[in-house]
Motif scaffolding. Sequence first.
Motif, short mmCIF file in Angstrom:
data_model
loop_
_atom_site.label_atom_id
_atom_site.label_comp_id
_atom_site.label_asym_id
_atom_site.label_seq_id
_atom_site.Cartn_x
_atom_site.Cartn_y
_atom_site.Cartn_z
N GLN A 57 9.77 28.58 -10.93
CA GLN A 57 8.97 27.64 -10.14
C GLN A 57 9.57 26.23 -10.20
O GLN A 57 9.77 25.67 -11.28
CB GLN A 57 7.53 27.59 -10.65
N ILE A 58 9.81 25.69 -9.02
CA ILE A 58 10.26 24.30 -8.89
C ILE A 58 9.11 23.53 -8.25
O ILE A 58 8.63 23.92 -7.19
CB ILE A 58 11.51 24.21 -7.99
N SER A 59 8.67 22.45 -8.87
CA SER A 59 7.53 21.72 -8.30
C SER A 59 7.72 20.21 -8.45
O SER A 59 8.35 19.74 -9.40
CB SER A 59 6.24 22.16 -9.02
N ASP A 60 7.15 19.48 -7.49
CA ASP A 60 7.04 18.02 -7.61
C ASP A 60 8.37 17.34 -7.96
O ASP A 60 8.43 16.53 -8.88
CB ASP A 60 5.94 17.67 -8.63
N LEU A 88 8.36 18.10 -2.71
CA LEU A 88 9.82 18.05 -2.85
C LEU A 88 10.30 16.63 -2.55
O LEU A 88 11.27 16.16 -3.14
CB LEU A 88 10.45 19.05 -1.87
N VAL A 89 9.61 15.97 -1.62
CA VAL A 89 9.93 14.57 -1.27
C VAL A 89 8.69 13.71 -1.48
O VAL A 89 7.59 14.23 -1.69
CB VAL A 89 10.40 14.46 0.20
N ASN A 90 8.87 12.41 -1.39
CA ASN A 90 7.76 11.46 -1.42
C ASN A 90 7.27 11.20 0.01
O ASN A 90 8.03 11.33 0.96
CB ASN A 90 8.19 10.14 -2.04
N ARG A 91 6.03 10.77 0.12
CA ARG A 91 5.46 10.56 1.46
C ARG A 91 6.23 9.50 2.27
O ARG A 91 6.28 9.56 3.47
CB ARG A 91 3.97 10.20 1.39
N GLU A 92 6.86 8.55 1.57
CA GLU A 92 7.54 7.47 2.29
C GLU A 92 9.02 7.78 2.54
O GLU A 92 9.71 7.00 3.21
CB GLU A 92 7.41 6.14 1.54
N ASP A 93 9.54 8.88 2.04
CA ASP A 93 10.97 9.19 2.20
C ASP A 93 11.29 9.55 3.65
O ASP A 93 10.58 10.33 4.28
CB ASP A 93 11.37 10.38 1.30
N ARG A 94 12.38 8.98 4.14
CA ARG A 94 12.88 9.36 5.46
C ARG A 94 14.28 9.96 5.34
O ARG A 94 14.76 10.61 6.26
CB ARG A 94 12.92 8.13 6.39
N GLU A 95 14.92 9.72 4.22
CA GLU A 95 16.24 10.30 3.93
C GLU A 95 15.99 11.58 3.13
O GLU A 95 15.47 11.55 2.01
CB GLU A 95 17.07 9.28 3.14
N LEU A 96 16.33 12.72 3.72
CA LEU A 96 15.95 14.01 3.15
C LEU A 96 17.11 14.77 2.52
O LEU A 96 16.91 15.86 1.98
CB LEU A 96 15.32 14.88 4.25
N CYS A 214 1.04 26.49 -9.04
CA CYS A 214 0.59 25.16 -8.63
C CYS A 214 1.40 24.08 -9.35
O CYS A 214 2.03 24.33 -10.38
CB CYS A 214 -0.88 24.93 -9.01
N GLY A 215 1.31 22.87 -8.80
CA GLY A 215 1.91 21.70 -9.44
C GLY A 215 0.93 20.55 -9.38
O GLY A 215 -0.17 20.65 -9.89
N HIS A 216 1.34 19.45 -8.76
CA HIS A 216 0.47 18.34 -8.39
C HIS A 216 0.00 17.46 -9.56
O HIS A 216 -0.05 16.25 -9.43
CB HIS A 216 -0.76 18.85 -7.61
N ALA A 217 -0.35 18.04 -10.70
CA ALA A 217 -0.96 17.26 -11.79
C ALA A 217 0.08 16.49 -12.60
O ALA A 217 -0.29 15.63 -13.40
CB ALA A 217 -1.76 18.17 -12.70
N HIS A 218 1.36 16.79 -12.41
CA HIS A 218 2.43 16.11 -13.15
C HIS A 218 2.17 16.14 -14.66
O HIS A 218 2.47 15.17 -15.37
CB HIS A 218 2.59 14.66 -12.68
N SER A 256 2.82 24.00 -13.20
CA SER A 256 4.04 23.31 -13.65
C SER A 256 3.76 21.83 -13.85
O SER A 256 3.06 21.21 -13.04
CB SER A 256 5.15 23.50 -12.61
N ARG A 257 4.36 21.26 -14.89
CA ARG A 257 4.28 19.81 -15.07
C ARG A 257 5.17 19.08 -14.06
O ARG A 257 5.10 17.87 -13.91
CB ARG A 257 4.71 19.42 -16.50
N GLY A 258 6.04 19.84 -13.41
CA GLY A 258 6.87 19.26 -12.36
C GLY A 258 8.14 18.61 -12.89
O GLY A 258 8.38 18.55 -14.10
N LEU A 259 8.91 18.12 -11.94
CA LEU A 259 10.24 17.60 -12.26
C LEU A 259 10.39 16.10 -12.03
O LEU A 259 11.15 15.44 -12.73
CB LEU A 259 11.27 18.35 -11.43
N GLY A 260 9.72 15.57 -11.04
CA GLY A 260 9.91 14.16 -10.69
C GLY A 260 8.63 13.37 -10.86
O GLY A 260 7.76 13.74 -11.64
N ASN A 261 8.55 12.29 -10.08
CA ASN A 261 7.43 11.38 -10.26
C ASN A 261 7.16 10.66 -8.95
O ASN A 261 8.00 9.91 -8.48
CB ASN A 261 7.77 10.37 -11.36
#
Length: 284
Positions: A57-60, A88-96, A214-218, A256-261
């Motif tokens: 599982q890959i999350s966040d 996988l991305v942030n809401r403000e990201d435009r570079e994917l 699931c992820g989301h909770a970081h 998952s605690r996830g990978l990013g922030n």
Amino acid sequence: MRGGREHAWKRAALLLAAGAAAAGGCAWAVQGKLTTAWYEVPLPAGLEGLDGVKIAQISDVHSADLERPLGAALAAAAPDLIVMTGDLVNREDRELSRALSLARMAAETAPAFFAPGNHEGDNPCWPELRDRLEEAGVQVLEDRAVLWSLRGEGVNLMGLWDVTHDPLGWAHAQAALPERVRALRREGALNVLLSHRPSLLEEYGAGGADVVFCGHAHGGQVRLPLAGPVFAPDEGLFPKHTAGVYQAGETRMVVSRGLGNGTPYPRLWNGPELVVVTMKRAGT
Ligand SMILES: [Fe+2]
């Protein structure tokens, strides 16, 4: 005079030791190294042919630059399937491109499936990201299911659109959730659900999923030593569902605690993680 010099030396040594302890404490708290969390989940009766199947599982990821360590961790885990549970991305990201490169690497490692998180839902680039994920070899599950054949058994991979994007609101989305899962479920297969939010365990169970990712909770963002996770969206302070395996009836939910922030706040005592679940036949 000699006593004064000794005193100054002692004070300098103490300050140095305090500085080193503070730096060490910060490094310990931030813990940027990626680790792999291994869990076992029991198989439903009749699906013993899937004994030993590994689902990574890959999350966040939140567009974090983690492709290289994640690739190494995935290669070591050698999963049969990869599930990606949103943000996988942030809401403000435009570079994917960075996120897409990571997704391509995942799809080249094992069959990979993706369900969107709240950040994809808020990002106007989502239709473009969805199409490019498919081009990269990742199957996007946006309120749909794909039946995958593995070792002669069926694995029904179901993915949900995030509940906060229900135009009728959270309460409606929560009440409707079990039926949304039931509509995607397939009798006789291992029913694997990809859904971003871990606060809806009872609804996933009522829908009849066998295993939910699931992820989301970081991980609670900050995981205090002894006190545990501090905060998660939906569950607030000292949340219950932030990392590990939870159960409602026969349904297991893997978080998952996830990978990013995706926040301006640091993750403390809460390094990035890849989750790998091994499906086990009952009694082994
Ligand atoms: Fe997230």
